[in-house]
Design a protein around this motif. Structure first.
Motif, mmCIF file in Angstrom:
data_model
loop_
_atom_site.group_PDB
_atom_site.id
_atom_site.type_symbol
_atom_site.label_atom_id
_atom_site.label_comp_id
_atom_site.label_asym_id
_atom_site.label_seq_id
_atom_site.Cartn_x
_atom_site.Cartn_y
_atom_site.Cartn_z
ATOM 1 N N PHE A 1 -2.729 9.536 -10.076
ATOM 2 C CA PHE A 1 -3.216 8.338 -10.808
ATOM 3 C C PHE A 1 -3.089 7.165 -9.987
ATOM 4 O O PHE A 1 -2.037 7.074 -9.340
ATOM 5 C CB PHE A 1 -2.142 8.041 -12.158
ATOM 6 C CG PHE A 1 -2.592 6.830 -12.710
ATOM 7 C CD1 PHE A 1 -3.524 6.517 -13.593
ATOM 8 C CD2 PHE A 1 -1.806 5.814 -12.556
ATOM 9 C CE1 PHE A 1 -3.908 5.477 -14.212
ATOM 10 C CE2 PHE A 1 -1.956 4.639 -13.135
ATOM 11 C CZ PHE A 1 -3.089 4.348 -14.099
ATOM 12 N N VAL A 2 -4.333 6.611 -9.673
ATOM 13 C CA VAL A 2 -4.126 5.222 -8.754
ATOM 14 C C VAL A 2 -4.461 3.981 -9.802
ATOM 15 O O VAL A 2 -5.060 3.788 -10.387
ATOM 16 C CB VAL A 2 -5.616 5.542 -7.930
ATOM 17 C CG1 VAL A 2 -5.577 4.464 -7.039
ATOM 18 C CG2 VAL A 2 -5.158 6.664 -7.089
ATOM 19 N N ASP A 3 -3.510 3.334 -9.404
ATOM 20 C CA ASP A 3 -3.643 1.943 -9.718
ATOM 21 C C ASP A 3 -3.538 0.940 -8.797
ATOM 22 O O ASP A 3 -2.810 0.509 -8.089
ATOM 23 C CB ASP A 3 -2.233 1.653 -10.609
ATOM 24 C CG ASP A 3 -2.018 0.204 -11.400
ATOM 25 O OD1 ASP A 3 -2.975 -0.441 -11.503
ATOM 26 O OD2 ASP A 3 -0.843 -0.133 -11.458
ATOM 27 N N GLY A 4 -4.980 0.515 -8.512
ATOM 28 C CA GLY A 4 -5.416 -0.181 -7.303
ATOM 29 C C GLY A 4 -6.469 0.273 -6.500
ATOM 30 O O GLY A 4 -7.278 1.067 -7.372
ATOM 31 N N ASP A 5 -6.815 0.013 -5.415
ATOM 32 C CA ASP A 5 -7.658 0.320 -4.684
ATOM 33 C C ASP A 5 -7.753 1.301 -3.899
ATOM 34 O O ASP A 5 -6.486 1.464 -3.132
ATOM 35 C CB ASP A 5 -8.626 -1.003 -3.936
ATOM 36 C CG ASP A 5 -8.720 -1.971 -5.100
ATOM 37 O OD1 ASP A 5 -9.457 -1.737 -5.749
ATOM 38 O OD2 ASP A 5 -8.566 -3.322 -4.797
ATOM 39 N N THR B 1 0.735 -1.110 0.093
ATOM 40 C CA THR B 1 0.014 -0.349 0.013
ATOM 41 C C THR B 1 0.778 1.348 0.168
ATOM 42 O O THR B 1 2.049 1.243 0.425
ATOM 43 C CB THR B 1 -0.804 0.173 1.217
ATOM 44 O OG1 THR B 1 -0.208 -0.019 2.536
ATOM 45 C CG2 THR B 1 -1.830 -1.290 1.377
ATOM 46 N N VAL B 2 0.408 2.508 -0.439
ATOM 47 C CA VAL B 2 1.046 3.563 -0.338
ATOM 48 C C VAL B 2 0.163 4.647 0.443
ATOM 49 O O VAL B 2 -1.168 4.431 0.548
ATOM 50 C CB VAL B 2 1.455 4.150 -1.669
ATOM 51 C CG1 VAL B 2 2.187 3.273 -2.252
ATOM 52 C CG2 VAL B 2 0.290 4.400 -2.248
ATOM 53 N N ALA C 1 -7.258 -6.007 -8.557
ATOM 54 C CA ALA C 1 -5.820 -6.435 -7.619
ATOM 55 C C ALA C 1 -6.209 -7.544 -6.647
ATOM 56 O O ALA C 1 -5.529 -8.273 -6.244
ATOM 57 C CB ALA C 1 -5.808 -5.121 -6.595
ATOM 58 N N LEU C 2 -7.750 -7.977 -6.371
ATOM 59 C CA LEU C 2 -7.969 -9.114 -5.741
ATOM 60 C C LEU C 2 -8.401 -10.287 -6.455
ATOM 61 O O LEU C 2 -8.482 -11.419 -6.074
ATOM 62 C CB LEU C 2 -9.068 -8.724 -4.865
ATOM 63 C CG LEU C 2 -9.033 -7.627 -3.700
ATOM 64 C CD1 LEU C 2 -10.309 -7.327 -3.170
ATOM 65 C CD2 LEU C 2 -8.119 -7.913 -2.907
ATOM 66 N N GLY C 3 -8.743 -10.165 -7.813
ATOM 67 C CA GLY C 3 -9.200 -11.034 -8.570
ATOM 68 C C GLY C 3 -9.599 -10.578 -10.025
ATOM 69 O O GLY C 3 -9.367 -9.497 -10.423
#
Length: 148
Positions: A37-41, A21-22, A99-101
């Protein structure tokens, strides 16, 4: 001011937490904003919505629309040739999580109702609120994490 004019500056920071995480923090005001820019949740956000406007995909949204703290994963990898169909409902908002599936056309989300199918893979979702109904037909396993 257009969204293309908004960028983070030197008084903003992005910190790698070392766990995948960040944390993003910063200062904005006087007619200036920040964009990322967000790559993930987005799993949490601390922001006074009475003072700030959040835009995602060009639309105004609230913190609750972006930060979905809970996880639900339907895992069919233990039965690679067998289908598992599922439906569940949440009292809040749900969104598919790459990210989860997997993300595929067989999965649908509409007004808090989610349905889909896994065959030898995983489907993952982030959601807010509580799970209010759940059905699974098949050998998949289910993992739920309450992040609130």
């Amino acid at each position: 001011m257009s969204p293309d004019d908004v960028a983070s500056e030197g008084n903003d920071s992005v910190t790698d937490n070392g766990d995948g995480t960040v944390t993003v923090s910063g200062v904005a005001g006087n007619g200036y904003g920040d964009s990322y820019f967000v790559d993930g949740d987005v799993i949490s956000m601390d922001l006074d919505e009475s003072k700030w406007t959040i835009r995602y995909g060009g639309e105004e949204v609230g913190v609750s629309d972006l930060s979905l703290p809970n996880k639900l994963v339907i895992d069919g990898s233990n039965a690679p040739r067998l289908a598992s169909d599922y439906t569940f409902e949440v009292s809040g908002t749900a969104r598919k999580s790459a990210a989860l599936g997997s993300v595929n056309d067989h999965d649908t989300i509409s007004d808090g109702q989610i349905s889909g199918r896994v065959i030898g893979g995983k489907d993952g979702f982030r959601f807010s609120g509580e799970i209010t109904a759940f059905e699974l037909d098949g050998p998949a396993t289910v993992q739920v994490e309450d992040g609130s």
